[in-house]
Scaffold this active site. Structure first.
Site, mmCIF file in Angstrom:
data_model
loop_
_atom_site.group_PDB
_atom_site.id
_atom_site.type_symbol
_atom_site.label_atom_id
_atom_site.label_comp_id
_atom_site.label_asym_id
_atom_site.label_seq_id
_atom_site.Cartn_x
_atom_site.Cartn_y
_atom_site.Cartn_z
ATOM 1 C CB ALA A 124 74.024 65.494 -3.239
ATOM 2 C CG ASP A 125 74.329 59.399 -1.284
ATOM 3 O OD1 ASP A 125 74.392 58.617 -1.464
ATOM 4 O OD2 ASP A 125 76.056 60.012 -1.705
ATOM 5 C CB SER A 126 78.124 61.312 2.820
ATOM 6 O OG SER A 126 77.721 59.740 2.957
ATOM 7 N NE ARG A 179 76.388 56.404 -6.070
ATOM 8 C CZ ARG A 179 76.089 57.188 -5.212
ATOM 9 N NH1 ARG A 179 75.017 56.821 -3.673
ATOM 10 N NH2 ARG A 179 76.093 58.399 -4.390
#
Lengths: 132, 337
Positions: free
Chosen positions: A87-89, B173
Site C-alpha cells: 500500500a502506498d499513501s 493509476r
C-alpha cells in the site's frame, strides 16, 4: 496521534486514608508497605482497552486485500503492515475511505496517518464505533 | 542522449552469502563474485539547480546485480526491504535505497565515495535526512533530497539548500473509489470544482493523479508529516493557461504555466515560498516536484526551475534525458538542461 493500543489494562485509582500509611525504610531496599484501616475507596476511573474483535480484523483484511488487489488466500493478519503489503499513501487513504463506508465512521486525517497495521485500523474502528 | 559507458568490473572478490533464506538473491550471490564497480562521481547541483535521478525497475533484471545492491545496505535497511511482500515490492524498495545511497555518494561530499558509509536519520517529523559525520573542520553541505517510488519507477530529487519533495505515479493509476467522492472527502472545494469541470473521465482521472502527486510533493517538501498538512487544508491552483497547456505542451525544453499552493488559513495570499514542476516521464508516469523558492526575479517573479534529469542503473550506466521526449514538462516553470 498515537494509534489505539492493542494491549488491555485496567486502571484503578485509590488513595490511602491519611495518616494511616506506614512506609518501610526505602534505603534498605525493603518493600514499601501500606496499612489501611478502611477498605480501598470507590474506584474513580475504570477503563478497559482491548484488542479489536477478530471479526473486525477480518473485515479490515478483506478491504485491504480488495484495495491492493491481493489474491483472497493472501495471509493478512493483524500484524500485517499496509506498506509491506504494497500500500502506498493513495492506497492507504482509499483503504481508510473504504473502512469509513463499511463501518459508518469518520476517521480524522491524523488518526489515519497513524495506521500502520491491520490491527491499528481494527482497533481504531472499534474505538470510533464505540464512541458513536 | 548522452550515455556514459559502463565501467569495467574489478577483479573478483569472494562474495558473502546471504544469510537470509527469504531472499531470492541468496543462492545467486554465491555464483557472482565480482564486486560492484566503483561509482562515477557527479558534480553537486548548483544552488539554483534540481537534479532528478530515476531507475526503471523493469530494466534492472540481473539478480547478481540486485544482490550486490543489497550488500550496500546496512542490516536494518536489508531487513526493511525483505519485509515487503513479494519480489516486485522488494525490488522497488531495494532500488529506492540503492538509488539514494549511490546518488548521494556520487556527489563526493567530503571527498569519499562509499555508498555503504552513508548514514540516514529522520528529522523530528519523520523526514529522512543524511546524517553527515561530524569531523573536525567538516561543514556538511546543505544537500537536500527526497525519494518516491512505485513498482514501476523509483526517483530521487536532489538540490543544494532548497527543501524538496517529489512524488511519482503511473499515469494510468486508477482509484478504486469514485474520483469525485474521493476528492470531496479529501481535497478542497476548489480542487473538486476543477475536477468536476472535466467532462472526459479519462482526462479527469489523469488530472486527479496530477493533483495527488502535486499535493504529496508539497507535503513531502514541507517535511512535517502528513498530519500537519491534511490534504483538505491546502489547494493546488493551476492557472487557466496551464490547464490547456497540460494537454498541448509536448517535448518543449521550456514550459511556463503556473502551479501554486494556497493554504486555507491565508486564502488571500498564495503561498509564495513554494514552486512546482509537473513532468511526464517516458510517457507513462507523472513526477511532481515541489521546491522551496530560493530567490525571486524582479517584482517577485520566480526563476524557472533548472532541471537536470538522468535515468540510471546504479553502478552500471547513466543517461542524460533532460530536454528529450523522455521528460516532458507539463506544468510549472521549468528549464531543462
Amino acid at each position: 496521534m498515537a494509534a489505539a493500543s492493542a494491549s488491555s489494562f485496567t486502571s484503578l485509582k485509590s488513595r490511602p486514608a491519611p495518616g494511616l500509611a506506614t512506609i518501610a525504610a526505602v534505603k534498605s531496599g525493603a518493600p514499601l508497605s501500606f496499612s489501611f484501616r478502611r477498605p480501598v475507596p470507590a474506584v474513580s476511573r475504570l477503563r478497559i482497552s482491548c484488542a479489536a474483535k477478530p471479526e473486525t480484523v477480518e473485515k479490515v483484511a478483506k478491504i485491504v486485500k480488495k484495495q491492493l488487489a491481493l489474491p483472497a488466500e493472501t495471509p493478512v493478519t493483524g500484524d500485517s503492515k499496509f506498506a509491506a503489503l504494497g500500500a502506498d499513501s493513495l492506497d492507504t487513504v482509499e483503504i481508510v475511505m473504504g473502512l469509513e463506508e463499511e463501518f459508518h465512521i469518520s476517521v480524522e486525517e491524523d488518526s489515519a496517518q497513524s495506521i500502520a497495521t491491520v490491527q491499528d485500523a481494527a482497533d481504531l474502528i472499534e474505538e470510533l464505533v464505540q464512541k458513536k | 542522449h548522452r550515455r556514459l559507458p559502463a565501467v569495467i568490473p574489478t577483479p573478483p572478490v569472494s562474495a558473502s552469502p546471504f544469510p537470509n533464506p527469504k531472499s531470492q538473491y541468496c543462492c545467486l550471490s554465491r555464483n557472482f563474485s565480482a564486486a560492484l564497480t566503483p561509482l562515477l562521481p557527479v558534480q553537486l547541483p548548483s544552488r539554483m539547480e534540481t537534479h532528478l535521478w530515476y531507475v526503471v525497475p523493469d530494466e534492472v533484471k540481473s539478480a547478481p546485480l540486485l544482490s550486490k545492491y543489497m550488500e550496500l545496505l546496512p542490516q536494518s535497511e536489508r531487513d526493511h526491504v525483505l519485509g515487503f511482500r513479494g519480489d516486485q515490492l522488494q525490488k522497488s524498495a531495494l532500488l529506492a535505497r540503492t538509488l539514494v545511497r549511490t546518488t548521494i555518494a556520487r556527489y563526493q561530499v567530503d571527498g569519499h565515495l562509499d555508498p555503504r558509509s552513508l548514514r540516514f536519520k529522520r528529522n523530528i517529523h519523520g523526514k529522512p535526512e543524511v546524517e553527515w559525520e561530524t569531523k573536525d573542520g567538516f561543514c556538511p553541505p546543505p544537500l537536500q533530497f527526497n525519494i518516491s517510488h512505485t513498482s514501476s519507477l523509483v526517483a530521487c530529487g536532489v538540490t543544494m539548500n532548497s527543501l524538496i519533495g517529489i512524488d511519482v505515479e503511473e499515469k494510468r493509476r486508477r482509484t478504486k473509489n469514485n474520483i469525485l467522492a474521493f476528492a470531496k472527502r479529501y481535497f478542497t472545494a476548489h480542487e473538486v470544482e476543477h475536477l468536476n469541470a472535466i467532462p472526459d473521465s479519462e482526462l479527469q482521472q489523469q488530472e486527479f493523479i496530477k493533483l495527488w502527486t502535486l499535493k504529496e510533493a508539497y507535503v513531502k517538501a514541507l517535511g512535517k508529516g502528513f498530519s500537519s498538512s491534511p490534504f483538505n487544508t491546502f489547494t493546488i491552483r493551476v492557472n487557466t493557461a496551464a490547464q490547456e497547456s497540460f494537454c498541448l505542451v509536448k517535448a518543449r525544453k521550456e514550459a511556463s504555466s503556473g502551479i501554486a499552493v494556497e493554504t486555507l488559513d491565508s486564502p488571500q495570499n498564495l503561498t509564495n515560498n513554494w514552486q512546482f514542476a509537473l513532468l511526464e516521464l517516458m510517457g507513462s508516469h507523472y513526477v511532481a516536484i515541489c521546491l522551496e523558492r530560493q530567490e525571486t526575479g524582479g517584482a517577485g517573479k520566480a526563476f524557472p526551475i533548472k532541471l537536470t534529469a538522468r535515468k540510471t542503473i546504479p553502478s552500471v550506466e547513466d543517461e542524460l534525458v533532460s530536454g528529450t521526449n523522455a521528460v516532458v514538462t507539463i506544468g510549472g516553470s521549468v528549464t531543462q538542461f
